[in-house]
Design a protein around this motif. Structure first.
Motif, PDB file in Angstrom:
ATOM      1  N   MET A  71       0.813  -0.805  -0.008  1.00 13.13           N
ATOM      2  CA  MET A  71       0.130   0.143  -0.328  1.00 13.13           C
ATOM      3  C   MET A  71       0.968   1.387   0.048  1.00 13.13           C
ATOM      4  N   PHE A  72       1.651   1.208   0.852  1.00 10.00           N
ATOM      5  CA  PHE A  72       2.873   2.367   1.228  1.00 10.00           C
ATOM      6  C   PHE A  72       4.193   2.207   0.549  1.00 10.00           C
ATOM      7  N   GLY A  73       4.000   1.156   0.482  1.00  8.64           N
ATOM      8  CA  GLY A  73       5.317   0.321   0.216  1.00  8.64           C
ATOM      9  C   GLY A  73       6.295   1.087  -1.611  1.00  8.64           C
ATOM     10  N   ALA A  74       5.582   1.475  -2.371  1.00  3.06           N
ATOM     11  CA  ALA A  74       5.667   1.851  -2.996  1.00  3.06           C
ATOM     12  C   ALA A  74       6.919   3.614  -3.432  1.00  3.06           C
ATOM     13  N   ARG A  75       5.689   4.238  -1.772  1.00  4.41           N
ATOM     14  CA  ARG A  75       6.000   5.452  -1.667  1.00  4.41           C
ATOM     15  C   ARG A  75       7.278   5.912  -0.479  1.00  4.41           C
ATOM     16  N   PHE A  76       7.167   4.757   0.638  1.00  6.06           N
ATOM     17  CA  PHE A  76       8.067   4.509   1.162  1.00  6.06           C
ATOM     18  C   PHE A  76       9.070   3.526   1.642  1.00  6.06           C
ATOM     19  N   ASN A  77      10.306   3.413   2.081  1.00  2.00           N
ATOM     20  CA  ASN A  77      11.105   2.518   2.378  1.00  2.00           C
ATOM     21  C   ASN A  77      10.682   1.498   3.445  1.00  2.00           C
ATOM     22  N   HIS A  78      10.274   2.351   4.202  1.00  2.00           N
ATOM     23  CA  HIS A  78       9.705   1.919   5.338  1.00  2.00           C
ATOM     24  C   HIS A  78       8.927   2.565   6.594  1.00  2.00           C
ATOM     25  N   VAL A  79       8.003   1.216   6.805  1.00  2.00           N
ATOM     26  CA  VAL A  79       6.387   2.209   7.485  1.00  2.00           C
ATOM     27  C   VAL A  79       6.164   1.656   8.935  1.00  2.00           C
ATOM     28  N   TYR A  80       6.547   2.405   9.621  1.00  2.00           N
ATOM     29  CA  TYR A  80       6.157   2.286  11.339  1.00  2.00           C
ATOM     30  C   TYR A  80       4.250   2.308  11.701  1.00  2.00           C
ATOM     31  N   PHE A  81       4.141   0.934  12.045  1.00  2.00           N
ATOM     32  CA  PHE A  81       2.374   1.115  12.087  1.00  2.00           C
ATOM     33  C   PHE A  81       2.915   0.868  13.784  1.00  2.00           C
ATOM     34  N   PHE A  82       1.871   2.124  14.178  1.00  2.00           N
ATOM     35  CA  PHE A  82       1.054   1.869  15.587  1.00  2.00           C
ATOM     36  C   PHE A  82      -0.349   1.707  15.696  1.00  2.00           C
ATOM     37  N   GLN A  83      -1.174   0.750  16.850  1.00  5.44           N
ATOM     38  CA  GLN A  83      -2.259   1.204  17.005  1.00  5.44           C
ATOM     39  C   GLN A  83      -2.425  -0.030  18.253  1.00  5.44           C
ATOM     40  N   PRO A  84      -2.854   0.344  18.432  1.00  2.00           N
ATOM     41  CA  PRO A  84      -3.598  -1.095  19.590  1.00  2.00           C
ATOM     42  C   PRO A  84      -3.505  -2.461  19.322  1.00  2.00           C
ATOM     43  N   GLU A  85      -3.330  -3.752  20.273  1.00  2.85           N
ATOM     44  CA  GLU A  85      -3.109  -5.299  19.621  1.00  2.85           C
ATOM     45  C   GLU A  85      -4.906  -5.398  19.835  1.00  2.85           C
ATOM     46  N   ASN A  86      -5.457  -4.886  20.900  1.00  6.22           N
ATOM     47  CA  ASN A  86      -6.997  -5.135  20.203  1.00  6.22           C
ATOM     48  C   ASN A  86      -7.925  -4.864  19.150  1.00  6.22           C
ATOM     49  N   ALA A  87      -6.930  -3.059  19.571  1.00  8.34           N
ATOM     50  CA  ALA A  87      -8.109  -3.139  18.017  1.00  8.34           C
ATOM     51  C   ALA A  87      -6.741  -3.842  15.972  1.00  8.34           C
ATOM     52  N   PHE A  88      -6.016  -3.829  16.137  1.00  4.04           N
ATOM     53  CA  PHE A  88      -5.286  -4.689  15.594  1.00  4.04           C
ATOM     54  C   PHE A  88      -5.723  -6.631  14.902  1.00  4.04           C
ATOM     55  N   ASN A  89      -6.544  -6.905  15.962  1.00  2.00           N
ATOM     56  CA  ASN A  89      -6.617  -8.044  16.169  1.00  2.00           C
ATOM     57  C   ASN A  89      -8.194  -8.347  16.254  1.00  2.00           C
ATOM     58  N   SER A  90      -8.862  -6.923  16.126  1.00  2.00           N
ATOM     59  CA  SER A  90     -10.334  -7.157  15.776  1.00  2.00           C
ATOM     60  C   SER A  90     -10.691  -7.453  14.528  1.00  2.00           C
ATOM     61  N   HIS A  91      -9.863  -7.454  13.437  1.00  3.08           N
ATOM     62  CA  HIS A  91     -10.066  -7.211  11.619  1.00  3.08           C
ATOM     63  C   HIS A  91     -10.426  -9.326  11.640  1.00  3.08           C
ATOM     64  N   LYS A  92     -11.611  -9.444  11.267  1.00  7.38           N
ATOM     65  CA  LYS A  92     -12.269 -10.802  11.318  1.00  7.38           C
ATOM     66  C   LYS A  92     -11.215 -11.670  10.127  1.00  7.38           C
ATOM     67  N   ASP A  93     -10.578 -12.941  10.057  1.00  4.71           N
ATOM     68  CA  ASP A  93     -10.365 -13.576   8.599  1.00  4.71           C
ATOM     69  C   ASP A  93      -9.361 -13.089   8.400  1.00  4.71           C
ATOM     70  N   GLY A  94      -8.407 -12.428   9.149  1.00  2.00           N
ATOM     71  CA  GLY A  94      -7.155 -11.999   8.729  1.00  2.00           C
ATOM     72  C   GLY A  94      -6.872 -10.974   7.848  1.00  2.00           C
ATOM     73  N   THR A  95      -7.552 -10.167   7.530  1.00  2.00           N
ATOM     74  CA  THR A  95      -7.594  -8.677   7.031  1.00  2.00           C
ATOM     75  C   THR A  95      -7.322  -7.600   7.072  1.00  2.00           C
ATOM     76  N   HIS A  96      -6.629  -7.662   7.771  1.00  2.00           N
ATOM     77  CA  HIS A  96      -6.089  -6.799   8.451  1.00  2.00           C
ATOM     78  C   HIS A  96      -4.796  -6.186   7.353  1.00  2.00           C
ATOM     79  N   PRO A  97      -4.630  -4.925   7.091  1.00  2.00           N
ATOM     80  CA  PRO A  97      -3.189  -4.888   6.079  1.00  2.00           C
ATOM     81  C   PRO A  97      -2.044  -4.542   6.219  1.00  2.00           C
ATOM     82  N   PHE A  98      -1.952  -4.553   7.628  1.00  3.74           N
ATOM     83  CA  PHE A  98      -0.623  -4.752   8.153  1.00  3.74           C
ATOM     84  C   PHE A  98      -0.170  -5.989   8.797  1.00  3.74           C
ATOM     85  N   GLN A  99      -1.602  -7.143   8.640  1.00  3.89           N
ATOM     86  CA  GLN A  99      -1.226  -8.472   8.864  1.00  3.89           C
ATOM     87  C   GLN A  99      -0.193  -8.748   8.603  1.00  3.89           C
TER      88      GLN A  99
END
Length: 80
Positions: A1-29
């Motif tokens: 998603m951002f890899g075409a524009r940035f060499n490094h993407v650092y992502f911060f999100q609480p674990e409960n929000a990160f894991n709340s996506h069903k079926d492994g659909t989180h874009p940063f999984q």
């Protein structure tokens, strides 16, 4: 998603929000786990800033995404 524009993407999100996506659909999984943070702390921010300094020295671009940390933004140590 951002890899075409940035060499490094650092992502911060609480674990409960990160894991709340069903079926492994989180874009940063499948993102590099060394660039995913589930706690917004001064220490984690300093770590990422150090990594970004190194990225810059290597002529590489970086992006930081902070998601779902509205309460954390009020903490004085984070604001520093």
């Amino acid at each position: 998603m951002f890899g075409a524009r940035f060499n490094h993407v650092y992502f911060f999100q609480p674990e409960n929000a990160f894991n709340s996506h069903k079926d492994g659909t989180h874009p940063f999984q499948d993102h590099d786990p060394n660039k995913v943070y589930h706690e917004l702390t001064a220490e984690n921010l300093e770590e990422v800033m150090d990594k970004m300094d190194q990225d810059k020295k290597n002529n590489e671009s970086s992006l930081v995404i902070l998601d779902d940390f509205s309460e954390e933004y009020k903490k004085k140590d984070i604001l520093k």
